[in-house]
Design an enzyme around this catalytic site. Structure first.
Site, PDB file in Angstrom:
ATOM      1  N   HIS A   1     114.980 -23.844  58.327  1.00 19.97           N
ATOM      2  CA  HIS A   1     114.014 -22.930  58.939  1.00 19.97           C
ATOM      3  C   HIS A   1     112.840 -23.729  59.491  1.00 19.97           C
ATOM      4  CE1 HIS A   1     112.227 -23.820  55.055  1.00 19.97           C
ATOM      5  NE2 HIS A   1     111.070 -23.375  55.514  1.00 19.97           N
TER       6      HIS A   1
ATOM      7  N   HIS B   1     113.470 -27.661  58.838  1.00 19.94           N
ATOM      8  CA  HIS B   1     113.593 -28.365  57.565  1.00 19.94           C
ATOM      9  C   HIS B   1     114.309 -27.476  56.551  1.00 19.94           C
ATOM     10  CE1 HIS B   1     109.697 -26.277  57.692  1.00 19.94           C
ATOM     11  NE2 HIS B   1     109.745 -26.184  56.374  1.00 19.94           N
TER      12      HIS B   1
ATOM     13  N   ARG C   1     113.645 -28.466  40.566  1.00 13.96           N
ATOM     14  CA  ARG C   1     112.605 -29.042  41.427  1.00 13.96           C
ATOM     15  C   ARG C   1     111.493 -28.014  41.598  1.00 13.96           C
ATOM     16  NH1 ARG C   1     111.486 -28.672  47.081  1.00 13.96           N
ATOM     17  NH2 ARG C   1     110.514 -30.546  47.947  1.00 13.96           N
TER      18      ARG C   1
ATOM     19  N   ASP D   1     108.425 -23.134  59.867  1.00 16.78           N
ATOM     20  CA  ASP D   1     107.377 -22.331  59.238  1.00 16.78           C
ATOM     21  C   ASP D   1     106.646 -21.477  60.276  1.00 16.78           C
ATOM     22  OD1 ASP D   1     108.059 -23.450  56.854  1.00 16.78           O
ATOM     23  OD2 ASP D   1     106.294 -24.745  56.681  1.00 16.78           O
TER      24      ASP D   1
END
Length: 329
Positions: free
Chosen positions: A209, A265, A275, A211
């Site tokens: 996607h 990204h 994570r 941002d």
């Protein structure tokens, strides 16, 4: 603790043939450009200041991503923020789902998976608290999590404004634009957790996607998993414990008439390690109009509300975000 991924997405996980175009292949790890912001501080020589600004501008043009060190957010605060974040995500799933009751966050702040997913490529193996700064401002120390989030947000907000002003002035735009249009109540913090995944080669932690904001500032742990597109290929971002990651969002790309790049990204999953990351999104008022100064602009003018609504419609209809291509003239 974990959301019920296997139960909710049982039919998708039962798929045997999944095409991911080779995405499961390990990609090369790169270190993002590193910008030392000490050169912007009091006492720096004029030449150092200008070189630092040029480094920020060049990285935003060529990469759309860069790292900053000596950014003004202490390691103690980052450590405390991460500890509070881990503590929050360790709460039972049923309690996290009622975030408006036990955290006083707006309903819908807690998110997990991808409700609209119709294939494994659209499923994000993660959970998050996507929180409006309006929900945490003025905590006055009454809640340790909220007061830590407020302190963190204040630091990264000032950093985001500083970076946005540098990038805006390079375009000949008013230095007041971001102060006037991107106020605390319009911006967001997103705390992310990526649980270990039993099918790491088939599911993303966060699907590819861009941002939908002006700037994102990200603090991640040392597990790794963030990947981005550079020169048409996916590369893995090498974690840097001293740095915060900054990336350009769609609004800045449109506002700059493609001078700055909003880069696709994603986060890949890990079979053994969880994570954590936390992101700050510099967003404007819903009615803020996004338009470039160029007469021959690439994009038509649009409001942030219009852009956001279009993204939501595309996700419902197609299962993924289309973004800026919908606004090309």
């Amino acid at each position: 603790m974990d959301p019920p991924f296997h139960e909710a997405y049982k039919s998708l996980l039962a798929e045997t043939a999944v095409e991911r175009g080779g995405d499961a292949v390990a990609v090369k790890e790169w270190e993002l450009p590193v910008v030392d912001l000490r050169r912007l501080r009091d006492g720096a020589e004029v030449g150092e200041v200008e070189q630092c600004k040029n480094d920020i501008i060049r990285a935003s043009q060529e990469w759309g991503f860069f790292q900053v060190v000596n950014h003004g957010v202490s390691s103690q605060l980052l450590g405390k923020m991460r500890a509070k974040q881990i503590e929050l995500f360790k709460q039972p799933f049923e309690r996290k789902s009622k975030e408006d009751m036990f955290l006083n966050f707006s309903a819908g702040s807690y998110r997990w998976g991808t409700p609209t997913a119709t294939s494994l490529t659209q499923l994000s193996w993660s959970e998050a608290f996507h929180v409006s700064l309006s929900d945490i401002l003025g905590s006055n120390g009454s809640d340790d999590l909220r007061s830590t989030m407020e302190e963190f947000a204040g630091k990264v907000s000032r950093l985001a404004q500083e970076l946005a002003e540098i990038l805006g002035e390079n375009l000949g735009r008013s230095s007041k634009f971001f102060v006037d249009n991107c106020v605390p109540s319009t911006c967001y913090l997103r705390m992310n957790r990526y649980p270990p995944c039993s099918v790491p080669g088939r599911v993303f932690g966060l699907m590819p996607h861009t941002d939908s904001d002006f700037l994102t500032i990200l603090h991640q742990d040392q597990v790794g998993g963030l990947e981005l597109v550079k020169d048409g290929e996916w590369i893995a971002v090498k974690p840097n414990p001293e740095a915060l990651i900054v990336n350009i969002g769609d609004l800045f790309q449109a506002w700059s008439n493609d001078v700055y790049k909003s880069v696709e990204h994603r986060v890949v999953t890990n079979s053994k390690l969880e994570r954590f990351s936390i992101a700050y999104f510099l967003c404007p008022w819903s009615e803020t109009v996004i338009k470039s100064k160029c007469e021959s602009g690439v994009y038509r003018r649009f409001s942030f509300r219009e852009f956001r609504n279009q993204v939501q419609e595309d996700v419902r209809k197609h299962g993924f975000k289309i973004g800026l291509p919908k606004f090309v003239l």
